[in-house]
Design a protein around this motif. Structure first.
Motif, PDB file in Angstrom:
ATOM      1  N   HIS A   1      -4.827   0.863  11.572  1.00 17.52           N
ATOM      2  CA  HIS A   1      -4.815   1.072  10.128  1.00 17.52           C
ATOM      3  C   HIS A   1      -4.480  -0.235   9.415  1.00 17.52           C
ATOM      4  N   VAL A   2      -5.015  -0.386   8.223  1.00 15.81           N
ATOM      5  CA  VAL A   2      -4.824  -1.577   7.413  1.00 15.81           C
ATOM      6  C   VAL A   2      -4.164  -1.177   6.092  1.00 15.81           C
TER       7      VAL A   2
ATOM      8  N   ALA B   1      -8.214  10.421   5.173  1.00 13.32           N
ATOM      9  CA  ALA B   1      -8.821  10.169   6.483  1.00 13.32           C
ATOM     10  C   ALA B   1      -9.183   8.703   6.707  1.00 13.32           C
ATOM     11  N   ALA B   2      -8.983   7.853   5.697  1.00 15.02           N
ATOM     12  CA  ALA B   2      -9.371   6.444   5.823  1.00 15.02           C
ATOM     13  C   ALA B   2      -8.401   5.689   6.730  1.00 15.02           C
ATOM     14  N   THR B   3      -8.873   4.585   7.288  1.00 16.81           N
ATOM     15  CA  THR B   3      -8.016   3.745   8.128  1.00 16.81           C
ATOM     16  C   THR B   3      -7.402   2.603   7.325  1.00 16.81           C
ATOM     17  N   TRP B   4      -7.514   2.648   6.004  1.00 16.16           N
ATOM     18  CA  TRP B   4      -6.898   1.647   5.143  1.00 16.16           C
ATOM     19  C   TRP B   4      -6.303   2.333   3.927  1.00 16.16           C
ATOM     20  N   HIS B   5      -5.329   1.685   3.322  1.00 18.69           N
ATOM     21  CA  HIS B   5      -4.807   2.152   2.048  1.00 18.69           C
ATOM     22  C   HIS B   5      -4.285   0.965   1.247  1.00 18.69           C
ATOM     23  N   LEU B   6      -4.082   1.193  -0.019  1.00 21.10           N
ATOM     24  CA  LEU B   6      -3.659   0.171  -0.959  1.00 21.10           C
ATOM     25  C   LEU B   6      -2.231   0.452  -1.379  1.00 21.10           C
ATOM     26  N   GLU B   7      -1.351  -0.522  -1.172  1.00 22.21           N
ATOM     27  CA  GLU B   7       0.050  -0.404  -1.570  1.00 22.21           C
ATOM     28  C   GLU B   7       0.263  -1.261  -2.805  1.00 22.21           C
ATOM     29  N   LEU B   8       0.735  -0.644  -3.871  1.00 23.77           N
ATOM     30  CA  LEU B   8       1.040  -1.363  -5.103  1.00 23.77           C
ATOM     31  C   LEU B   8       2.536  -1.295  -5.345  1.00 23.77           C
ATOM     32  N   VAL B   9       3.132  -2.437  -5.627  1.00 25.16           N
ATOM     33  CA  VAL B   9       4.567  -2.499  -5.899  1.00 25.16           C
ATOM     34  C   VAL B   9       4.763  -2.969  -7.332  1.00 25.16           C
ATOM     35  N   GLY B  10       5.782  -2.450  -7.975  1.00 23.61           N
ATOM     36  CA  GLY B  10       6.053  -2.821  -9.353  1.00 23.61           C
ATOM     37  C   GLY B  10       7.453  -2.436  -9.752  1.00 23.61           C
ATOM     38  N   GLY B  11       7.691  -2.387 -11.041  1.00 22.70           N
ATOM     39  CA  GLY B  11       8.988  -1.997 -11.570  1.00 22.70           C
ATOM     40  C   GLY B  11       9.822  -3.182 -12.002  1.00 22.70           C
ATOM     41  N   GLU B  12      11.028  -2.879 -12.449  1.00 22.73           N
ATOM     42  CA  GLU B  12      11.923  -3.888 -13.002  1.00 22.73           C
ATOM     43  C   GLU B  12      12.328  -4.954 -11.988  1.00 22.73           C
TER      44      GLU B  12
END
Length: 134
Positions: free
Chosen positions: A7-8, A53-64
Protein backbone atom coordinates in the motif's frame (compact mmCIF):
# COMPACT_ATOMS: atom_id res chain seq x y z
CA UNK A 1 12.50 -6.85 -1.49
CA UNK A 2 9.31 -4.80 -1.34
CA UNK A 3 6.10 -6.48 -2.44
CA UNK A 4 4.82 -4.57 -5.52
CA UNK A 5 1.29 -4.71 -4.11
CA UNK A 6 2.34 -2.81 -0.95
CA UNK A 7 0.00 0.00 0.00
CA UNK A 8 1.07 3.57 -0.72
CA UNK A 9 0.27 6.66 1.35
CA UNK A 10 0.79 10.09 -0.18
CA UNK A 11 1.06 12.67 2.61
CA UNK A 12 0.94 16.42 2.23
CA UNK A 13 0.00 19.49 4.27
CA UNK A 14 -3.24 21.40 3.72
CA UNK A 15 -4.07 24.96 4.76
CA UNK A 16 -7.77 24.15 5.11
CA UNK A 17 -8.78 20.52 5.60
CA UNK A 18 -12.46 21.29 5.00
CA UNK A 19 -11.63 22.82 1.58
CA UNK A 20 -9.41 19.86 0.73
CA UNK A 21 -12.16 17.45 1.77
CA UNK A 22 -14.69 19.23 -0.47
CA UNK A 23 -12.30 18.92 -3.43
CA UNK A 24 -11.28 15.29 -2.99
CA UNK A 25 -14.54 13.87 -1.58
CA UNK A 26 -17.31 15.92 -3.19
CA UNK A 27 -15.33 16.71 -6.33
CA UNK A 28 -13.27 13.59 -7.04
CA UNK A 29 -15.35 11.03 -5.16
CA UNK A 30 -12.83 9.74 -2.62
CA UNK A 31 -14.11 8.64 0.77
CA UNK A 32 -13.01 9.73 4.22
CA UNK A 33 -11.20 6.67 5.57
CA UNK A 34 -10.01 8.26 8.82
CA UNK A 35 -10.21 11.61 10.58
CA UNK A 36 -8.52 12.83 13.76
CA UNK A 37 -8.09 16.13 15.56
CA UNK A 38 -4.92 17.24 17.27
CA UNK A 39 -5.07 16.31 20.95
CA UNK A 40 -1.87 17.91 22.18
CA UNK A 41 1.21 19.97 21.42
CA UNK A 42 3.04 18.98 18.27
CA UNK A 43 0.08 17.02 16.89
CA UNK A 44 -1.94 18.00 13.85
CA UNK A 45 -5.37 17.38 12.43
CA UNK A 46 -5.45 14.43 10.05
CA UNK A 47 -7.67 13.45 7.14
CA UNK A 48 -7.08 10.22 5.22
CA UNK A 49 -8.92 9.89 1.92
CA UNK A 50 -9.19 7.12 -0.64
CA UNK A 51 -11.28 4.29 -1.93
CA UNK A 52 -11.63 1.36 0.48
CA UNK A 53 -10.32 -1.27 -1.98
CA UNK A 54 -7.48 0.86 -3.39
CA UNK A 55 -3.83 0.17 -2.59
CA UNK A 56 -3.15 3.89 -2.10
CA UNK A 57 -4.62 6.72 -0.08
CA UNK A 58 -4.05 10.41 0.46
CA UNK A 59 -3.14 11.73 3.92
CA UNK A 60 -3.73 15.42 4.52
CA UNK A 61 -2.46 17.12 7.66
CA UNK A 62 -3.48 20.53 8.89
CA UNK A 63 -4.66 22.56 11.84
CA UNK A 64 -3.13 25.06 14.21
CA UNK A 65 0.02 22.98 14.83
CA UNK A 66 0.88 22.54 11.15
CA UNK A 67 4.60 23.27 10.79
CA UNK A 68 4.96 22.74 7.03
CA UNK A 69 2.83 24.96 4.84
CA UNK A 70 1.79 23.64 1.44
CA UNK A 71 4.37 24.53 -1.20
CA UNK A 72 3.27 22.80 -4.40
CA UNK A 73 5.20 23.12 -7.62
CA UNK A 74 4.07 22.40 -11.16
CA UNK A 75 5.73 18.99 -10.81
CA UNK A 76 3.79 17.89 -7.69
CA UNK A 77 1.31 15.69 -9.52
CA UNK A 78 -1.19 13.07 -8.44
CA UNK A 79 -1.97 11.26 -11.71
CA UNK A 80 -5.01 9.01 -12.08
CA UNK A 81 -4.91 6.86 -15.23
CA UNK A 82 -8.53 6.56 -16.40
CA UNK A 83 -7.94 4.48 -19.55
CA UNK A 84 -10.57 6.51 -21.37
CA UNK A 85 -11.99 9.99 -21.80
CA UNK A 86 -12.16 12.43 -18.91
CA UNK A 87 -15.75 13.01 -17.84
CA UNK A 88 -16.43 16.74 -18.14
CA UNK A 89 -19.02 16.39 -15.35
CA UNK A 90 -16.20 15.22 -13.06
CA UNK A 91 -14.09 18.25 -14.04
CA UNK A 92 -17.08 20.51 -13.36
CA UNK A 93 -17.57 18.94 -9.91
CA UNK A 94 -13.87 19.42 -9.11
CA UNK A 95 -14.11 23.09 -10.09
CA UNK A 96 -17.30 23.58 -8.07
CA UNK A 97 -15.54 21.94 -5.12
CA UNK A 98 -12.74 24.52 -5.16
CA UNK A 99 -10.43 23.28 -7.92
CA UNK A 100 -8.97 25.28 -10.77
CA UNK A 101 -8.38 23.81 -14.21
CA UNK A 102 -4.78 24.53 -15.26
CA UNK A 103 -2.47 23.78 -18.15
CA UNK A 104 0.18 21.21 -17.27
CA UNK A 105 2.20 21.50 -20.47
CA UNK A 106 1.97 19.81 -23.87
CA UNK A 107 2.27 16.19 -22.69
CA UNK A 108 -0.36 16.23 -19.93
CA UNK A 109 -2.62 18.65 -21.80
CA UNK A 110 -2.64 16.16 -24.70
CA UNK A 111 -3.27 13.15 -22.44
CA UNK A 112 -5.77 14.51 -19.95
CA UNK A 113 -7.02 17.33 -17.76
CA UNK A 114 -5.20 18.91 -14.82
CA UNK A 115 -7.03 20.50 -11.91
CA UNK A 116 -5.26 22.25 -9.02
CA UNK A 117 -6.70 21.53 -5.58
CA UNK A 118 -7.37 24.38 -3.09
CA UNK A 119 -3.71 24.30 -1.96
CA UNK A 120 -2.39 24.32 -5.53
CA UNK A 121 -1.37 20.65 -5.74
CA UNK A 122 -2.20 19.26 -9.15
CA UNK A 123 -4.48 16.34 -9.94
CA UNK A 124 -4.08 14.95 -13.45
CA UNK A 125 -6.93 12.92 -14.89
CA UNK A 126 -5.16 11.05 -17.67
CA UNK A 127 -6.97 9.47 -20.60
CA UNK A 128 -4.18 6.91 -20.86
CA UNK A 129 -3.92 3.58 -19.13
CA UNK A 130 -0.99 2.83 -16.86
CA UNK A 131 0.29 0.25 -19.37
CA UNK A 132 0.70 2.88 -22.11
CA UNK A 133 1.90 5.72 -19.90
CA UNK A 134 5.56 5.55 -20.83
Amino acid sequence: MIDPSAHVRLARPARDLAAAERFYVHGLGLRVLYRASAEGPGEHDLLILGWPAATWHLELVGGENLTATPSPSAEDLLVLYLDGPVDEELVRRLEEAGGTRVSQGPYWDRWGVTVADPDGYRLVLSTRSWSNAD
